[in-house]
Design a protein around this motif. Structure first.
Motif: not given
Lengths: 94, 94
Positions: A55-68
């Motif tokens: 259920g993690l949205s593409e946008e949130h997954a992308e922002q989490c990944a980029l932040a890390i």
């Protein structure tokens, strides 16, 4: 007059790079390589998070990944000493 | 008869540990320590992601953080060689 080169990561693509020159367009190849490596890491983390979290949205997954990925070196240290990860943020908020 | 000890992480708490003994209750202290360290890392990653990603739900932030903390060693290697991160998942899907 001499010819000068500008570099960008194919992961950003030329269009995006021209729209975001300050972040995606580089006068030297090494900086473009560094961005490309960071984006590669971000893509892998995005896939990892989407495979693990329903259920993690593409946008949130992308922002989490980029932040890390953007804080790769800090993350490397924090995986060994967790308290480091939010130290800067805590210092700023004091 | 001898007395035996059971160990759990205070981050889980006794109630949760008793409800999830297979995951949170340990016959030896070292395993409980390992879980406690993993949970500490997870808490720091949770704070980090929530500070960086607007609108990320508590639940998703927690699941992302736990997924990373539970794969700490893999993540350490993947931060240096990103392609490692999803190799196992890709191998399983072949």
């Amino acid at each position: 007059m001499a010819v000068k080169a500008l570099y960008f990561s194919e992961r950003d693509g030329q269009d995006m790079a021209l729209k975001n020159p300050e972040k995606m367009l580089f006068a030297n190849k090494a900086d473009a390589d560094a961005r490309d490596k960071m984006l590669e890491l971000s893509e892998e983390i995005l896939m990892f998070l989407k495979s693990k979290v329903d259920g993690l949205s593409e946008e949130h997954a992308e922002q989490c990944a980029l932040a890390i990925a953007e804080e790769r070196d800090l993350f490397l240290r924090a995986l060994k000493k967790p308290s480091l990860l939010n130290q800067e943020a805590e210092a700023e908020s004091e």
